[in-house]
Design an enzyme around this catalytic site. Structure first.
Site, PDB file in Angstrom:
ATOM      1  N   ASP A   1       0.201 -42.854 -35.736  1.00  0.00           N
ATOM      2  CA  ASP A   1       1.486 -42.273 -36.114  1.00  0.00           C
ATOM      3  C   ASP A   1       2.204 -43.056 -37.213  1.00  0.00           C
ATOM      4  O   ASP A   1       3.299 -42.689 -37.609  1.00  0.00           O
ATOM      5  CB  ASP A   1       2.390 -42.150 -34.882  1.00  0.00           C
ATOM      6  CG  ASP A   1       3.292 -40.928 -34.921  1.00  0.00           C
ATOM      7  OD1 ASP A   1       3.004 -40.019 -35.714  1.00  0.00           O
ATOM      8  OD2 ASP A   1       4.274 -40.892 -34.163  1.00  0.00           O
TER       9      ASP A   1
ATOM     10  N   ASP B   1       3.480 -44.109 -30.425  1.00  0.00           N
ATOM     11  CA  ASP B   1       4.456 -43.125 -29.964  1.00  0.00           C
ATOM     12  C   ASP B   1       4.088 -42.619 -28.579  1.00  0.00           C
ATOM     13  O   ASP B   1       3.148 -41.845 -28.414  1.00  0.00           O
ATOM     14  CB  ASP B   1       4.520 -41.954 -30.953  1.00  0.00           C
ATOM     15  CG  ASP B   1       5.501 -40.881 -30.500  1.00  0.00           C
ATOM     16  OD1 ASP B   1       6.402 -41.193 -29.701  1.00  0.00           O
ATOM     17  OD2 ASP B   1       5.366 -39.731 -30.968  1.00  0.00           O
TER      18      ASP B   1
ATOM     19  N   ARG C   1      11.285 -37.928 -37.291  1.00  0.00           N
ATOM     20  CA  ARG C   1      12.304 -37.394 -38.204  1.00  0.00           C
ATOM     21  C   ARG C   1      13.611 -38.183 -38.113  1.00  0.00           C
ATOM     22  O   ARG C   1      14.387 -38.210 -39.062  1.00  0.00           O
ATOM     23  CB  ARG C   1      12.536 -35.916 -37.914  1.00  0.00           C
ATOM     24  CG  ARG C   1      13.091 -35.601 -36.547  1.00  0.00           C
ATOM     25  CD  ARG C   1      12.896 -34.147 -36.155  1.00  0.00           C
ATOM     26  NE  ARG C   1      11.489 -33.844 -35.955  1.00  0.00           N
ATOM     27  CZ  ARG C   1      11.030 -32.625 -35.671  1.00  0.00           C
ATOM     28  NH1 ARG C   1      11.873 -31.609 -35.562  1.00  0.00           N
ATOM     29  NH2 ARG C   1       9.742 -32.425 -35.493  1.00  0.00           N
TER      30      ARG C   1
ATOM     31  N   LYS D   1       4.707 -38.011 -23.574  1.00  0.00           N
ATOM     32  CA  LYS D   1       3.527 -37.213 -23.901  1.00  0.00           C
ATOM     33  C   LYS D   1       2.563 -37.213 -22.706  1.00  0.00           C
ATOM     34  O   LYS D   1       2.489 -38.199 -21.972  1.00  0.00           O
ATOM     35  CB  LYS D   1       2.786 -37.829 -25.099  1.00  0.00           C
ATOM     36  CG  LYS D   1       3.519 -37.776 -26.417  1.00  0.00           C
ATOM     37  CD  LYS D   1       2.689 -38.454 -27.506  1.00  0.00           C
ATOM     38  CE  LYS D   1       3.421 -38.497 -28.839  1.00  0.00           C
ATOM     39  NZ  LYS D   1       3.550 -37.165 -29.449  1.00  0.00           N
TER      40      LYS D   1
END
Length: 505
Positions: free
Chosen positions: A295, A277, A358, A284
């Site tokens: 992850d 990720d 999500r 990030k």
């Protein structure tokens, strides 16, 4: 490591080292009000007691928890006395931890060790045996695939000696077999999580799972790629994959036990499998991107529980849905402010592409709900907020069914793992509503981030399915406080809790 049983004996089978327990008892000193401690070793043989007392320094040994004392018998066999402290305060987790520390102390020095098992029982003999075997096999784990020089432990054989009659062999062996099966699944999951992201692409991950289940009876596997995901209208999942050079993979596993009746429960798992990720366009910082190979730990966790339960032949029907992709950046990657329609028809305003897990989970949960399981449990390294709320030692639990959550909390307690329920209040559901879409993928503030993520996921639970969400962001890796877990790298926690849940389903 070879685990053996030697029942109906008072002798020791170990060629190099014998391990015996000692306890600590507090007594009043004679003629004084002051208390003192005594070593309790009444379960030792006469030979051991005499050899121990013949050594002058033995008088300084107090048998406090974790205190080890080594001495030799006349034939040269070494003995390790493992202190367990006050027997009344002893529990299985303390035994598990002390055997982990013991393994680290002796694994490079002795090849053949025997454990005087009868002195290490707390509660059920089978549970005590299982805890020790779990500890040894979890502690023995190492990820050395990419080391030019591998360091192999000297310890090859551990034998459990017991005066228990041979008629107990079947139930004792069953305890060893269960511990071996579960820890093997845990260590398989650890290997997956520890793999570097340039090796474990989404496609490679799916291939490994498919290959692993080929030898498990009752298990079937199908894999959906981008073409199939488009047909399923899993647009949220595909939006995360949009910047990737590798296809998204939905691995759909089923396990059917030998005897299925109307009372057979159907448990479904969903796991977040983000093999790396970057955060996407919501990139990030460099330091935060390190270890993002972890992850996908949520998917490895539920797969390991599924694998162990299927190999044990548990009488429960299972489905396991693993959503695999990476979250990368290129000209096709999803941009912040994009609006995407989910599989269930709801539109989602993607305000932060780093809240990607999500989105993958949402479509996978909706897909799993179509199967109408009796319970649906998902696992994900979903929010950094979980670490703020519960630290790095506790798994966050949320859901829509209190009975299901209570069962999971009980299983976590049975497995000596930390799990804590967090509330998901109506205000947080409201906070996940968007002004220009049905939902948005982040809340209006950073507070309550873990439960707000659960509130978002709950929008994709249908058919009145009982659902529980496990946020393992804190516990998925680097559990240095647990001696049977690597201080750095995948932990394998929560798997034992889920297996216990399945056993009691």
């Amino acid at each position: 490591m070879d685990i053996k049983l030697n029942l109906n004996t008072k002798d020791f089978s170990g060629k190099d080292l014998i391990v015996v327990s000692a306890f600590q008892k507090t007594v009043e000193a004679k003629g004084k009000k002051k208390e003192t401690t005594e070593v309790v070793n009444t379960h030792w043989s006469k030979e051991l007691k005499e050899a121990f007392l013949a050594i002058k320094s033995s008088k300084n040994y107090k048998a406090s928890l974790g205190e080890r004392y080594f001495f030799a018998l006349q034939d040269g066999t070494e003995v390790c006395v493992l202190g367990l402290g006050d027997k009344k305060a002893l529990d299985l987790e303390k035994i598990r931890k002390e055997f982990a520390n013991f393994y680290k102390a002796v694994s490079s020095k002795y090849a053949d060790v025997s454990v005087a098992f009868d002195g290490f029982v707390k509660g059920s003999k089978e549970d005590s045996l299982k805890a020790i075997v779990e500890s040894l096999l979890m502690t023995a784990y190492s990820f050395d695939t990419y080391l030019a020089k591998k360091s192999n432990p000297t310890l090859k054989t551990v034998t459990f000696d017991s005066a228990e009659k041979g008629t107990s062999k079947k139930k004792f062996q069953a305890a060893i077999d269960e511990a071996t099966t579960v820890t093997s699944a845990i260590n398989f999951a650890r290997d997956l999580v520890n793999e570097p992201p340039n090796v474990l692409r989404s496609t490679e991950y799916a291939k490994r799972i498919k290959k692993d289940v080929e030898s498990i009876k009752g298990v079937k596997c199908k894999i959906l790629g981008n073409k199939e995901l488009k047909k399923e209208k899993m647009n949220l999942f595909l939006s995360v994959n949009a910047g990737s050079a590798y296809e998204a993979q939905l691995v759909h596993l089923t396990y059917t036990p030998k005897k299925v009746t109307k009372n057979t429960k159907h448990i479904a798992f969903v796991g977040k499998g983000l093999v790396f990720d970057t955060g996407g366009y919501s990139l990030k910082p460099g330091g935060s991107m390190v270890n993002m190979k972890f992850d996908m730990a949520g998917s490895a966790t539920v797969y390991a529980a599924f694998k162990a339960a299927a190999e044990m032949g548990l009488n429960v029907k299972m489905t396991c849905i693993l959503g695999m992709t990476d979250n990368a950046v290129n000209s096709h990657a999803t941009m912040p402010d994009a609006i995407v329609k989910a599989r269930n028809g709801k539109t989602v305003e993607i305000l932060n592409t780093d809240a990607e897990g999500r989105l993958v989970m949402a479509d996978c949960l909706d897909y799993a709900c179509d199967l109408k399981p009796d319970a649906l449990i998902d696992s994900a390294t979903l929010t950094g907020a979980c670490l703020i709320a519960l630290g790095t030692e506790v798994c966050g639990l949320m859901g829509n069914d209190q009975k299901l959550q209570d069962k999971l909390l009980k299983s976590a307690k049975n497995a000596d793992e930390y799990m804590w329920q967090l509330p998901v209040i109506p205000e947080w559901h409201k906070d996940m509503k968007s002004n220009i879409a049905d939902l948005k993928n982040i809340g209006g503030s950073r507070f309550g981030g873990t439960a707000k993520a659960a509130a978002f996921l709950s929008e994709f639970i249908k058919n009145d399915v009982a659902w529980a969400h496990l946020d393992i962001a804190g516990v998925g890796d680097s559990q240095s406080h647990l001696p049977y877990c690597p201080s750095k790298g995948a932990s394998g926690l929560v798997i034992r809790s889920l297996v216990d849940f399945l056993k009691n389903s």
